[in-house]
Write an enzyme that holds these catalytic residues in place. Structure first.
Site, short mmCIF file in Angstrom:
data_model
loop_
_atom_site.label_atom_id
_atom_site.label_comp_id
_atom_site.label_asym_id
_atom_site.label_seq_id
_atom_site.Cartn_x
_atom_site.Cartn_y
_atom_site.Cartn_z
N GLY A 1 -2.38 -3.77 0.32
CA GLY A 1 -1.93 -3.14 -0.92
C GLY A 1 -0.63 -2.40 -0.74
O GLY A 1 0.25 -2.81 0.03
N SER A 2 -0.52 -1.28 -1.40
CA SER A 2 0.77 -0.58 -1.46
C SER A 2 1.19 0.09 -0.16
O SER A 2 2.33 0.53 -0.04
CB SER A 2 0.72 0.48 -2.57
OG SER A 2 0.63 -0.15 -3.83
#
Length: 482
Positions: A210-211
């Site tokens: 993810g981020s």
């Protein structure tokens, strides 16, 4: 006729001698090394094994068995706490993790353990010990903070590469697998558990990061000169229309100031539009090159346990490349890998090879191998890039999406991540947090990465800040307080 018969008989005798020699010296060695050879187990458990040591105290031991030809069995102190480090040695199953990597030293068959007297008498050598780098306070802090959640965490000293904590939950008690008389039932239960407690999630379960992967993208953008600093505005429409598609890449918070945001603001608010476009602007080749500098796509990452490779893919179209910019598509990472990202940035852009064994010693304490002394380092990014990204990560914790990692009086930087899980994000997302902390009092540093795969939290409450950051904070505090 007699001569021919004699010659033929001689050939048969020679063939028999060759075959006997082959069986004795080649097949005999293979049979001796066969894991199913009962004699090997008898020999291994004929005496107490050496120990795996944490902070000067053994977390393994040996106990006499009751009857049978296997005289000793392995025992564990705080087995579930250290299972992701020790693995297990079993009378029935192949050893794993440190028990497997250093089996020869621990059971006394390592040639380096042999003394002159052992050679003369043919006696079994005294076993050696494995001294780990694990900090028991950091290990326990992570284990207790994860609690009933399914997840993992890794803590690393950025300056030395020493791994201070390796936690994987749910865990198991290795003692259940040591005794041949009782191991089968435990094995069936553990291997049939859908939560996979035998899987080392910290080292061997790569998941979409993810981020948290946006740190790698930002590093590439700065190193490649797309932007001069983390405070320079980017050319980033919000939403970002992915190239060659009619699909927009939007942000979790539609009101966040993500249009043309600086890298600092984009990391603070985790702006997907900025990093999706950055990935396309960089192109997959340059972005993959940066990921590989940090350790992605390394199939031989030994700590000394072989870690599963984290992956940045190749041969993608531009929309897929945009998705890799936010840590999705086919990007995967282990907690070890994401801890390495933060460790390199905390250490001025230089990554010291992570390792969780300090040294292997013989029974008298003499060093057979010094992993601390062998630790190598490599430059990942320039010192200026590392400093800028640390500043941006500190903004994330101070006033952005990572506020749950704050520690009073300590400099903390981090990056949250919430990775999609399942087709069309139909399953509970993964919550990530990667971070570092520096104590102004004693100068100690630590880098920590955490992933929570599953918890009791409602789907709407799943976030890196809500679930993973508190685990990282607990481990960082334990490491800095020492």
């Amino acid at each position: 006729m007699i001569r021919r018969a004699a010659a033929f008989s001689l050939i048969l005798v020679l063939a028999l001698l060759v075959r006997a020699t082959w069986v004795q010296f080649y097949e005999g060695r293979a049979l001796a090394d066969d894991t199913d050879n009962r004699r090997n187990a008898i020999r291994t458990y004929a005496q107490p094994l050496g120990n795996i040591v944490v902070a000067g105290h053994p977390v393994t031991g040996s106990a006499p068995t009751e009857g049978g030809d296997l005289r000793y069995r392995r025992t564990y102190t705080d087995g579930p706490l250290y299972a992701a480090v020790t693995g297990y040695t079993s009378q029935s199953y192949a050893p794993t993790l440190l028990e497997g990597v250093h089996r020869d030293a621990l059971n006394g068959t390592d040639p380096r353990l042999r003394t002159v007297l052992d050679t003369v008498t043919g006696a079994r050598s005294a076993p050696g010990d494995v001294i780990t780098t694990i900090d028991p306070d950091v290990q326990r802090a992570g284990y207790e903070a994860l609690g009933g959640k399914k997840g993992a965490a890794v803590a690393v000293d950025p300056g030395t590469g020493r791994i201070l904590g390796v936690v994987s939950t749910p865990s198991y008690d290795p003692s259940e697998l040591t005794d041949a008389n009782t191991a089968a039932a435990a094995w069936k239960r553990l291997t049939g558990d859908p939560d996979e407690p035998l899987t080392n999630r910290a080292l061997r379960r790569p998941l979409p990061p993810g981020s948290t992967f946006k740190l790698v993208v930002a590093a590439a953008a700065l190193e490649e000169g797309l932007y001069g600093s983390v405070d320079e505005p980017t050319d980033s429409p919000d939403p970002y229309r992915m190239p060659d598609t009619s699909r927009n890449l939007t942000n979790e918070n539609p009101s966040a100031p993500c249009e043309d945001a600086t890298l600092r603001t984009a990391l603070r608010h985790s702006c997907n539009n900025v990093f999706g476009k950055l990935a396309v602007d960089l192109g997959q080749d340059r972005l993959r090159a940066m990921a590989e500098r940090f350790g992605f796509n390394d199939s031989e990452q030994d700590v000394p346990v072989r870690a599963h490779p984290s992956v940045y893919p190749e041969d993608m179209d531009r929309p897929s490349t945009a998705l890799t910019g936010i840590g999705q598509f086919d990007v995967t990472a282990t907690p070890l890998q994401m801890a390495m990202v933060s460790a390199a940035l905390a250490n001025g852009g230089e990554l010291v090879a992570p390792h969780m064994v300090s040294r292997v010693t013989d029974g008298g304490g003499d060093v057979l191998r010094d992993y601390d002394g062998e630790a190598t380092s490599r430059r990942i990014v320039g010192t200026a890039t590392a400093a800028q990204l640390r500043s941006a990560m500190e903004t994330v914790v101070r006033e952005g999406t990572g506020t749950n990692a704050r520690i009073p009086g300590v400099t903390v930087g981090g990056k949250t991540g919430t990775a999609q899980h399942g087709e069309n994000n139909s399953r509970t997302p993964y919550a990530w947090f990667t971070s570092y902390a520096t104590s102004p009092e004693n100068g100690r540093q630590v880098a920590v990465a955490v992933v929570v795969e599953q918890s009791d939290a409602a789907r709407s409450e799943v976030s890196g800040n809500g679930l993973a950051a508190p685990v990282a904070r607990a481990m960082m505090r334990a490491a800095l307080e020492g």
